[in-house]
Scaffold this active site. Structure first.
Site, PDB file in Angstrom:
ATOM      1  N   ASP A   1      -4.347 -15.423   6.957  1.00 30.98           N
ATOM      2  CA  ASP A   1      -3.078 -15.941   6.431  1.00 30.98           C
ATOM      3  C   ASP A   1      -2.352 -16.832   7.437  1.00 30.98           C
ATOM      4  O   ASP A   1      -1.340 -17.453   7.097  1.00 30.98           O
ATOM      5  CB  ASP A   1      -2.163 -14.775   6.031  1.00 30.98           C
ATOM      6  CG  ASP A   1      -2.711 -14.042   4.811  1.00 30.98           C
ATOM      7  OD1 ASP A   1      -3.494 -14.633   4.052  1.00 30.98           O
ATOM      8  OD2 ASP A   1      -2.353 -12.861   4.625  1.00 30.98           O
TER       9      ASP A   1
ATOM     10  N   ARG B   1       0.828  -1.218   0.000  1.00 26.29           N
ATOM     11  CA  ARG B   1       0.000   0.000   0.000  1.00 26.29           C
ATOM     12  C   ARG B   1       0.853   1.254   0.000  1.00 26.29           C
ATOM     13  O   ARG B   1       0.495   2.269  -0.593  1.00 26.29           O
ATOM     14  CB  ARG B   1      -0.952  -0.020   1.204  1.00 26.29           C
ATOM     15  CG  ARG B   1      -2.117  -1.021   0.987  1.00 26.29           C
ATOM     16  CD  ARG B   1      -2.698  -1.469   2.296  1.00 26.29           C
ATOM     17  NE  ARG B   1      -3.899  -2.290   2.131  1.00 26.29           N
ATOM     18  CZ  ARG B   1      -3.881  -3.606   1.823  1.00 26.29           C
ATOM     19  NH1 ARG B   1      -2.740  -4.231   1.608  1.00 26.29           N
ATOM     20  NH2 ARG B   1      -5.014  -4.268   1.731  1.00 26.29           N
TER      21      ARG B   1
ATOM     22  N   SER C   1     -12.998  -9.136   2.346  1.00 27.63           N
ATOM     23  CA  SER C   1     -11.715  -9.214   1.640  1.00 27.63           C
ATOM     24  C   SER C   1     -11.110  -7.820   1.552  1.00 27.63           C
ATOM     25  O   SER C   1     -11.676  -6.921   0.937  1.00 27.63           O
ATOM     26  CB  SER C   1     -11.901  -9.781   0.228  1.00 27.63           C
ATOM     27  OG  SER C   1     -10.779  -9.450  -0.563  1.00 27.63           O
TER      28      SER C   1
HETATM   29  C1  S3P Z   1      -4.303  -8.993   1.835  1.00 23.92           C
HETATM   30  C2  S3P Z   1      -5.543  -9.432   2.134  1.00 23.92           C
HETATM   31  C3  S3P Z   1      -5.892 -10.844   2.368  1.00 23.92           C
HETATM   32  C4  S3P Z   1      -4.647 -11.692   2.596  1.00 23.92           C
HETATM   33  C5  S3P Z   1      -3.549 -11.369   1.645  1.00 23.92           C
HETATM   34  C6  S3P Z   1      -3.153  -9.908   1.767  1.00 23.92           C
HETATM   35  C7  S3P Z   1      -4.086  -7.547   1.611  1.00 23.92           C
HETATM   36  O1  S3P Z   1      -6.578 -11.299   1.241  1.00 23.92           O
HETATM   37  O2  S3P Z   1      -4.979 -13.056   2.517  1.00 23.92           O
HETATM   38  O3  S3P Z   1      -2.418 -12.162   1.932  1.00 23.92           O
HETATM   39  O4  S3P Z   1      -2.939  -7.085   1.673  1.00 23.92           O
HETATM   40  O5  S3P Z   1      -5.082  -6.848   1.376  1.00 23.92           O
HETATM   41  P1  S3P Z   1      -8.186 -11.098   1.163  1.00 23.92           P
HETATM   42  O6  S3P Z   1      -8.473  -9.785   1.738  1.00 23.92           O
HETATM   43  O7  S3P Z   1      -8.570 -11.172  -0.259  1.00 23.92           O
HETATM   44  O8  S3P Z   1      -8.717 -12.209   2.021  1.00 23.92           O
END
Ligand code: S3P
Length: 434
Positions: free
Chosen positions: A320, A36, A172
């Site tokens: 995760d 980000r 998500s």
């Molecule tokens: C992440 C969000 C998660 C996570 C990924 C990193 C992120 O995925 O599993 O490793 O940086 O926004 P989801 O939000 O799609 O579950």
């Protein structure tokens, strides 16, 4: 650690077993925050300086994609400097953007690229080409986006977008962030409602950069129009990487580890809550806030674990960490039930299947369900030959499991740890008590 290759294929290597661990360590920077910082830094006015940037393959893919979009980033000894060009400073790439293994890079880029005044295309490795992109295409197309492909390669025709109110079917952070990034360019106020709160690093960073937004436990509102200010960011240690050491210290007798400067954003600390519910001995010290993100040192001591129920709103807070949590559950007395975790099927590997298939090889008693796992812990565990499934979190979880089997374990392809934790094996084996 040296990885032997035979005709380009990584050979089985032995996972060393340590007597016990007793050490202090810092883990690499948070992967979600590092991504980000580059993306929002690129859209900000001026130079964003990122200390503790994660030098993992996924975050380097993000830097590379933005280079191809005309954003220069210097990177030296874990400090990255992103020369932001403002909201409208990206240029049309001359090649297909390559996101490697990174779902975060791919999905977040869709939100930004859908709103540009040029067309672009994205692809990634074999795993990325199997991961669903419809979940971002649906809300973005409601905003007026035109994205061809539900799987990579994607062809994105840049368009003027309009704001939407969107209730997400699944929690998500990647989908939420893709919509927010598109919302920075859309006409009107974008509102997102989440079924359960997912990680909120984007909201915190956008707020720190001066975006016009509000957010609470389930919804976010963003109104475009404000330029983003470049920041000096200190990326905390990644709790998802710390999780391997939390688990190892918990299940190894007479062990202790101090993990310095770990991010403890409440949307990420599900692993601490779950481990404590299983009886783990965990203490937090030196709590502080940096760039809108809470940080602390985590102290873990080995103890006897018992089973717990892991489900509902806890799942997005430890999504995760489920592979390594399953390893803890295998060592815990009683029946651990992990439910509401069907999302694991569409991660870097099908993690429900990967966890089940590898853990049963050493004698663990596990049932795989539609949305989780039932693990009857406390059974005798023996050595096995594991597959990493090319999945970084599987490889590191299996290295932890290998510490508690009665005979040695081996694993095939461990290069994948470089996705989120280059140097993992040196750090892990460096924890052994002298
Ligand atoms: C992440 C969000 C998660 C996570 C990924 C990193 C992120 O995925 O599993 O490793 O940086 O926004 P989801 O939000 O799609 O579950």
């Amino acid at each position: 650690m040296i990885i032997l290759r035979l005709n380009g294929v990584a050979k089985m290597i032995e996972l060393k077993k340590m007597s016990r661990i007793n050490a202090e360590i810092s883990v690499p920077g948070d992967k979600s925050i590092s991504h980000r910082a580059v993306m929002l830094g690129a859209l900000a006015d001026g130079d964003t300086v990122i200390h503790g940037f994660l030098n993992g393959a996924d975050c380097l893919s993000t830097i590379d994609c933005f280079r191809n979009l005309g954003i220069e980033t210097e990177f030296n000894n874990s400090t990255a400097i992103v020369h932001g060009k403002g909201l409208y400073g990206l240029k049309k790439p001359s090649i297909t953007l390559y996101t490697g293994n990174s779902g975060t890079t791919t999905r977040l880029l869709c939100g930004i690229l859908a709103a540009q005044d040029f067309d672009s295309s994205i692809t990634g490795d074999a795993s990325i080409c199997k991961r669903p992109m419809k979940r971002v295409n649906i809300p973005l197309s409601m905003m007026g986006a035109n994205i061809e492909g539900d799987f990579c390669p994607l062809l994105i025709h840049g368009r003027k977008l309009k704001a939407i109110e969107y209730t997400m079917p699944v929690a998500s952070a990647q989908v939420k962030t893709a919509i927010l990034l598109a919302g920075l360019f859309a006409e009107g106020t974008t509102r997102i409602i989440e079924p359960e709160k997912s990680r909120d690093h984007t909201e915190r960073m956008l707020e720190a950069m001066g975006a016009d937004m509000t957010y609470d436990s389930h919804s976010i509102t963003l109104t475009p129009g404000k330029n983003l200010k470049a920041l000096e960011i200190e990326v905390p240690g990644d709790i998802s990487s710390a999780a391997f050491f939390i688990a190892a210290a918990s299940i190894m007798k007479n062990s202790r580890v101090v993990i310095k400067n770990v991010g403890i954003n409440p949307t990420r600390t599900g692993i601490l809550d779950a481990a404590i519910a299983m009886g783990a001995d965990i203490k937090l010290e030196n709590e502080r806030i940096s760039n809108n993100e809470p940080i602390c040192d985590i102290i873990v001591k080995g103890t006897k674990l018992h089973a717990a129920h892991i489900n509902g709103a806890l799942i997005p807070r430890l999504i995760d960490e489920i592979p390594v949590l399953a390893v803890m559950a295998v060592c815990a007395e009683g029946e651990t039930v992990i439910a509401d975790a069907a999302e694991l099927k569409v991660k870097e590997s099908d993690r429900l299947l990967a966890i089940y298939s590898e853990l049963i090889k050493c004698g663990a008693d596990i049932t795989m369900t539609d949305d989780g796992l039932i693990i009857r812990g406390g059974k005798p565990l023996h050595g096995a030959d594991f597959k990493s499934w090319g999945d970084h979190r599987m490889a590191m979880s299996l290295a932890v499991l290998a510490q508690v089997t009665s005979s040695p374990c081996r694993i095939d392809d461990v290069d994948c740890v470089n996705i989120s934790y280059p140097g993992f094996f040196d750090d892990f084996y460096g924890l052994e008590a002298k």
